[in-house]
Motif scaffolding. Structure first.
Motif, mmCIF file in Angstrom:
data_model
loop_
_atom_site.group_PDB
_atom_site.id
_atom_site.type_symbol
_atom_site.label_atom_id
_atom_site.label_comp_id
_atom_site.label_asym_id
_atom_site.label_seq_id
_atom_site.Cartn_x
_atom_site.Cartn_y
_atom_site.Cartn_z
ATOM 1 N N ASP A 1 0.751 -1.209 0.046
ATOM 2 C CA ASP A 1 0.007 -0.110 0.030
ATOM 3 C C ASP A 1 0.971 1.317 -0.085
ATOM 4 O O ASP A 1 2.143 1.396 0.566
ATOM 5 C CB ASP A 1 -1.005 0.030 1.070
ATOM 6 C CG ASP A 1 -0.269 0.097 2.546
ATOM 7 O OD1 ASP A 1 0.099 1.276 2.880
ATOM 8 O OD2 ASP A 1 -0.162 -0.670 3.239
ATOM 9 N N ASP A 2 0.378 2.176 -0.667
ATOM 10 C CA ASP A 2 1.353 3.517 -0.837
ATOM 11 C C ASP A 2 1.771 4.209 0.274
ATOM 12 O O ASP A 2 2.955 4.703 0.484
ATOM 13 C CB ASP A 2 0.633 4.530 -1.836
ATOM 14 C CG ASP A 2 0.647 3.979 -3.071
ATOM 15 O OD1 ASP A 2 1.303 2.989 -3.520
ATOM 16 O OD2 ASP A 2 -0.262 4.613 -4.048
ATOM 17 N N SER A 3 0.804 3.936 1.320
ATOM 18 C CA SER A 3 1.080 4.577 2.654
ATOM 19 C C SER A 3 2.079 3.815 3.247
ATOM 20 O O SER A 3 3.306 4.795 3.744
ATOM 21 C CB SER A 3 -0.136 4.516 3.480
ATOM 22 O OG SER A 3 0.051 5.109 4.979
ATOM 23 N N SER A 4 2.052 2.856 3.477
ATOM 24 C CA SER A 4 3.447 2.204 3.830
ATOM 25 C C SER A 4 4.996 2.325 3.062
ATOM 26 O O SER A 4 5.880 2.602 3.794
ATOM 27 C CB SER A 4 3.057 0.558 4.047
ATOM 28 O OG SER A 4 2.159 0.113 5.016
ATOM 29 N N LEU A 5 4.625 2.220 1.604
ATOM 30 C CA LEU A 5 5.859 2.391 0.892
ATOM 31 C C LEU A 5 6.210 3.886 1.176
ATOM 32 O O LEU A 5 7.539 4.002 1.300
ATOM 33 C CB LEU A 5 5.201 2.145 -0.620
ATOM 34 C CG LEU A 5 6.505 2.451 -1.607
ATOM 35 C CD1 LEU A 5 7.989 1.400 -1.394
ATOM 36 C CD2 LEU A 5 6.315 2.203 -2.924
ATOM 37 N N ASN A 6 5.475 4.951 1.152
ATOM 38 C CA ASN A 6 5.861 6.223 1.420
ATOM 39 C C ASN A 6 6.685 6.434 2.686
ATOM 40 O O ASN A 6 7.617 7.175 2.746
ATOM 41 C CB ASN A 6 4.822 7.242 1.363
ATOM 42 C CG ASN A 6 4.434 7.737 -0.051
ATOM 43 O OD1 ASN A 6 4.874 7.463 -0.952
ATOM 44 N ND2 ASN A 6 3.121 7.723 -0.227
ATOM 45 N N LYS A 7 6.050 5.987 3.776
ATOM 46 C CA LYS A 7 6.599 5.876 5.104
ATOM 47 C C LYS A 7 8.146 5.103 5.047
ATOM 48 O O LYS A 7 9.022 5.890 5.540
ATOM 49 C CB LYS A 7 5.859 4.798 6.045
ATOM 50 C CG LYS A 7 6.472 5.396 7.656
ATOM 51 C CD LYS A 7 5.213 4.763 8.489
ATOM 52 C CE LYS A 7 5.557 4.906 9.886
ATOM 53 N NZ LYS A 7 4.397 4.320 10.710
ATOM 54 N N VAL A 8 8.298 4.078 4.490
ATOM 55 C CA VAL A 8 9.389 3.391 4.394
ATOM 56 C C VAL A 8 10.560 4.319 3.537
ATOM 57 O O VAL A 8 11.637 4.193 4.020
ATOM 58 C CB VAL A 8 9.478 1.724 4.248
ATOM 59 C CG1 VAL A 8 10.543 1.352 3.596
ATOM 60 C CG2 VAL A 8 8.498 1.227 5.151
#
Length: 120
Positions: free
Chosen positions: A89-96
């Motif tokens: 999911d984009d939220s997890s990817l952005n955070k990482v």
């Protein structure tokens, strides 16, 4: 009969990230990633894979601001590959991605992102 009862429907969509990190900075990057609590697969937390030490080589170009070495001079640095998966999911990817860029010692870290499926 399906071995061990695993089906395609049991696989979950993931992003698999591969990052090249100078050996001396590896533990700091991992500790910062572990704070995100995203490195979990099934019943396991902080799931990562680290390669044996290799050599990263590069030559900083004119507009570079290298953390080591100098512009125009080739350099070789002991490095390792860190591989881990996160939910797709984009939220997890952005955070990482933000954690990786902030904690990695290089000006522009080498980060590969692949869409994958995993079991766990």
């Amino acid at each position: 009969m399906v071995p061990y009862g695993v089906l395609v429907s049991d696989l979950i969509p993931l992003y698999r990230l591969t990052v090249i990190i100078p050996s001396e900075g590896l533990n700091f990057v991992i500790s910062e990633l572990e704070k995100t609590a995203i490195l979990s697969i099934g019943n396991y937390a902080n799931v990562t894979w680290v390669s044996s030490e290799g050599i990263e080589s590069f030559t900083p170009l004119d507009n570079a601001n290298p953390a080591v070495g100098e512009v125009g001079v080739p350099i070789k640095v002991p490095a390792r590959q860190l591989v881990f998966s996160i939910p797709r999911d984009d939220s997890s990817l952005n955070k990482v991605l933000n954690v990786l860029v902030a904690s990695h010692p290089w000006e522009k870290p080498v980060i590969y992102v692949d869409e994958s499926y995993g079991y766990g």
